[in-house]
Design a protein around this motif. Structure first.
Motif, PDB file in Angstrom:
ATOM      1  N   ILE A   1       0.842  -1.194   0.000  1.00 18.28           N
ATOM      2  CA  ILE A   1       0.000   0.000   0.000  1.00 18.28           C
ATOM      3  C   ILE A   1       0.876   1.242   0.000  1.00 18.28           C
ATOM      4  N   VAL A   2       0.541   2.190  -0.875  1.00 17.37           N
ATOM      5  CA  VAL A   2       1.217   3.484  -0.895  1.00 17.37           C
ATOM      6  C   VAL A   2       0.219   4.519  -0.392  1.00 17.37           C
ATOM      7  N   VAL A   3       0.652   5.280   0.621  1.00 15.20           N
ATOM      8  CA  VAL A   3      -0.184   6.350   1.156  1.00 15.20           C
ATOM      9  C   VAL A   3       0.509   7.689   0.911  1.00 15.20           C
ATOM     10  N   GLN A   4      -0.305   8.712   0.876  1.00 20.25           N
ATOM     11  CA  GLN A   4       0.207  10.060   0.637  1.00 20.25           C
ATOM     12  C   GLN A   4      -0.418  11.007   1.639  1.00 20.25           C
ATOM     13  N   GLY A   5       0.368  11.954   2.130  1.00 23.72           N
ATOM     14  CA  GLY A   5      -0.180  13.037   2.927  1.00 23.72           C
ATOM     15  C   GLY A   5      -0.138  12.873   4.435  1.00 23.72           C
ATOM     16  N   ILE A   6       0.396  11.760   4.927  1.00 23.38           N
ATOM     17  CA  ILE A   6       0.528  11.588   6.372  1.00 23.38           C
ATOM     18  C   ILE A   6       1.847  10.871   6.638  1.00 23.38           C
ATOM     19  N   ASN A   7       2.525  11.248   7.699  1.00 21.79           N
ATOM     20  CA  ASN A   7       3.840  10.701   8.034  1.00 21.79           C
ATOM     21  C   ASN A   7       3.681   9.342   8.713  1.00 21.79           C
ATOM     22  N   LEU A   8       3.955   8.274   7.980  1.00 20.77           N
ATOM     23  CA  LEU A   8       3.796   6.928   8.537  1.00 20.77           C
ATOM     24  C   LEU A   8       4.704   6.679   9.730  1.00 20.77           C
ATOM     25  N   SER A   9       5.899   7.237   9.742  1.00 22.27           N
ATOM     26  CA  SER A   9       6.788   6.986  10.877  1.00 22.27           C
ATOM     27  C   SER A   9       6.248   7.602  12.163  1.00 22.27           C
ATOM     28  N   ALA A  10       5.382   8.586  12.058  1.00 20.74           N
ATOM     29  CA  ALA A  10       4.754   9.174  13.241  1.00 20.74           C
ATOM     30  C   ALA A  10       3.588   8.322  13.746  1.00 20.74           C
ATOM     31  N   LEU A  11       3.272   7.242  13.022  1.00 17.46           N
ATOM     32  CA  LEU A  11       2.132   6.401  13.385  1.00 17.46           C
ATOM     33  C   LEU A  11       2.551   5.075  14.011  1.00 17.46           C
ATOM     34  N   ARG A  12       3.834   4.888  14.249  1.00 14.57           N
ATOM     35  CA  ARG A  12       4.305   3.626  14.817  1.00 14.57           C
ATOM     36  C   ARG A  12       3.655   3.388  16.183  1.00 14.57           C
ATOM     37  N   ASN A  13       3.213   2.156  16.384  1.00 13.32           N
ATOM     38  CA  ASN A  13       2.552   1.719  17.616  1.00 13.32           C
ATOM     39  C   ASN A  13       1.228   2.441  17.880  1.00 13.32           C
ATOM     40  N   ILE A  14       0.625   2.935  16.822  1.00 14.49           N
ATOM     41  CA  ILE A  14      -0.666   3.616  16.924  1.00 14.49           C
ATOM     42  C   ILE A  14      -1.650   2.873  16.022  1.00 14.49           C
ATOM     43  N   THR A  15      -2.889   2.749  16.466  1.00 16.64           N
ATOM     44  CA  THR A  15      -3.929   2.132  15.642  1.00 16.64           C
ATOM     45  C   THR A  15      -4.437   3.162  14.652  1.00 16.64           C
ATOM     46  N   ILE A  16      -4.442   2.764  13.368  1.00 20.03           N
ATOM     47  CA  ILE A  16      -4.922   3.677  12.332  1.00 20.03           C
ATOM     48  C   ILE A  16      -6.043   3.041  11.528  1.00 20.03           C
ATOM     49  N   CYS A  17      -6.900   3.900  11.004  1.00 19.08           N
ATOM     50  CA  CYS A  17      -7.972   3.484  10.107  1.00 19.08           C
ATOM     51  C   CYS A  17      -7.445   3.551   8.683  1.00 19.08           C
ATOM     52  N   LEU A  18      -7.669   2.477   7.976  1.00 17.02           N
ATOM     53  CA  LEU A  18      -7.240   2.348   6.578  1.00 17.02           C
ATOM     54  C   LEU A  18      -8.471   1.844   5.844  1.00 17.02           C
ATOM     55  N   GLY A  19      -9.233   2.758   5.236  1.00 16.79           N
ATOM     56  CA  GLY A  19     -10.515   2.352   4.682  1.00 16.79           C
ATOM     57  C   GLY A  19     -11.408   1.866   5.802  1.00 16.79           C
ATOM     58  N   GLU A  20     -11.960   0.647   5.653  1.00 19.06           N
ATOM     59  CA  GLU A  20     -12.826   0.064   6.679  1.00 19.06           C
ATOM     60  C   GLU A  20     -12.038  -0.698   7.736  1.00 19.06           C
ATOM     61  N   ALA A  21     -10.746  -0.890   7.527  1.00 18.76           N
ATOM     62  CA  ALA A  21      -9.929  -1.728   8.413  1.00 18.76           C
ATOM     63  C   ALA A  21      -9.196  -0.892   9.456  1.00 18.76           C
ATOM     64  N   LEU A  22      -8.797  -1.571  10.529  1.00 24.72           N
ATOM     65  CA  LEU A  22      -7.920  -0.977  11.536  1.00 24.72           C
ATOM     66  C   LEU A  22      -6.625  -1.772  11.543  1.00 24.72           C
ATOM     67  N   ILE A  23      -5.502  -1.059  11.502  1.00 20.45           N
ATOM     68  CA  ILE A  23      -4.203  -1.727  11.568  1.00 20.45           C
ATOM     69  C   ILE A  23      -3.325  -1.035  12.596  1.00 20.45           C
ATOM     70  N   ALA A  24      -2.301  -1.755  13.029  1.00 26.68           N
ATOM     71  CA  ALA A  24      -1.286  -1.178  13.910  1.00 26.68           C
ATOM     72  C   ALA A  24       0.029  -1.184  13.137  1.00 26.68           C
ATOM     73  N   ILE A  25       0.689  -0.029  13.059  1.00 28.91           N
ATOM     74  CA  ILE A  25       2.008   0.039  12.440  1.00 28.91           C
ATOM     75  C   ILE A  25       2.966  -0.592  13.445  1.00 28.91           C
ATOM     76  N   THR A  26       3.599  -1.712  13.066  1.00 27.96           N
ATOM     77  CA  THR A  26       4.393  -2.492  14.014  1.00 27.96           C
ATOM     78  C   THR A  26       5.887  -2.225  13.955  1.00 27.96           C
ATOM     79  N   GLY A  27       6.394  -1.768  12.830  1.00 27.51           N
ATOM     80  CA  GLY A  27       7.824  -1.505  12.745  1.00 27.51           C
ATOM     81  C   GLY A  27       8.251  -1.264  11.315  1.00 27.51           C
ATOM     82  N   PRO A  28       9.503  -0.876  11.133  1.00 29.76           N
ATOM     83  CA  PRO A  28       9.994  -0.583   9.789  1.00 29.76           C
ATOM     84  C   PRO A  28      10.055  -1.829   8.914  1.00 29.76           C
TER      85      PRO A  28
END
Length: 157
Positions: A85-112
């Motif tokens: 997945i390619v995202v634009q407009g938000i800093n993914l590294s600032a989302l580490r260990n945070i739950t994010i909404c991706l469309g209808e899904a929820l994911i946790a950014i776990t690491g690089p």
């Protein structure tokens, strides 16, 4: 009153957007671009399964020109980097260990998402190091759901 660190960590100028989705049917297969797909606990349906902390891989569109420059190429595509997945407009590294909404899904950014040795072939001499620090992020799926090009990417409330 000054902002607290915990508050600043949740502030983003705007939500991001999904601008590319890619699936590969097996481990070394080329990625096929799709407009929409179901995101399950084991990853994108139709993609080579990697359940757990690497169920899905994401990269920022803003990093593609940086990687191209560091690799001495005119352009780098998501297919070359093998991210889902390619995202634009938000800093993914600032989302580490945070739950994010991706469309209808929820994911946790776990690491690089570290580069693999194939980047030396794909990007050329020095390709592995060109991708280091810009290779994107791995995520685990907390709540399955459909994702579609143009969907917003934002922090769960």
């Amino acid at each position: 009153m000054p902002l607290l660190m915990k508050d600043m960590l949740r502030r983003h100028r705007a939500p991001g957007r999904i601008i590319w989705i890619g699936l590969r049917s097996e481990r070394l297969a080329d990625l096929a671009e799709v407009e929409s797909c179901q995101l399950s606990v084991s990853g994108l349906e139709g993609d080579h399964a990697r359940p757990g902390k690497r169920a899905v891989t994401l990269i920022q569109a803003e990093h593609l020109p940086v990687i191209a420059s560091l690799a001495g190429l005119d352009q780098v595509t998501p297919q070359m980097l093998r991210r889902n997945i390619v995202v634009q407009g938000i800093n993914l590294s600032a989302l580490r260990n945070i739950t994010i909404c991706l469309g209808e899904a929820l994911i946790a950014i776990t690491g690089p998402c570290t580069p693999c040795s194939r980047m030396e072939t794909t990007l050329g001499f020095g390709g592995y190091n060109a991708l280091r620090g810009h290779g994107g992020w791995c995520g685990s799926v907390l709540v399955p759901g459909r994702i579609t090009l143009g969907d917003k990417v934002f922090l769960q409330d």
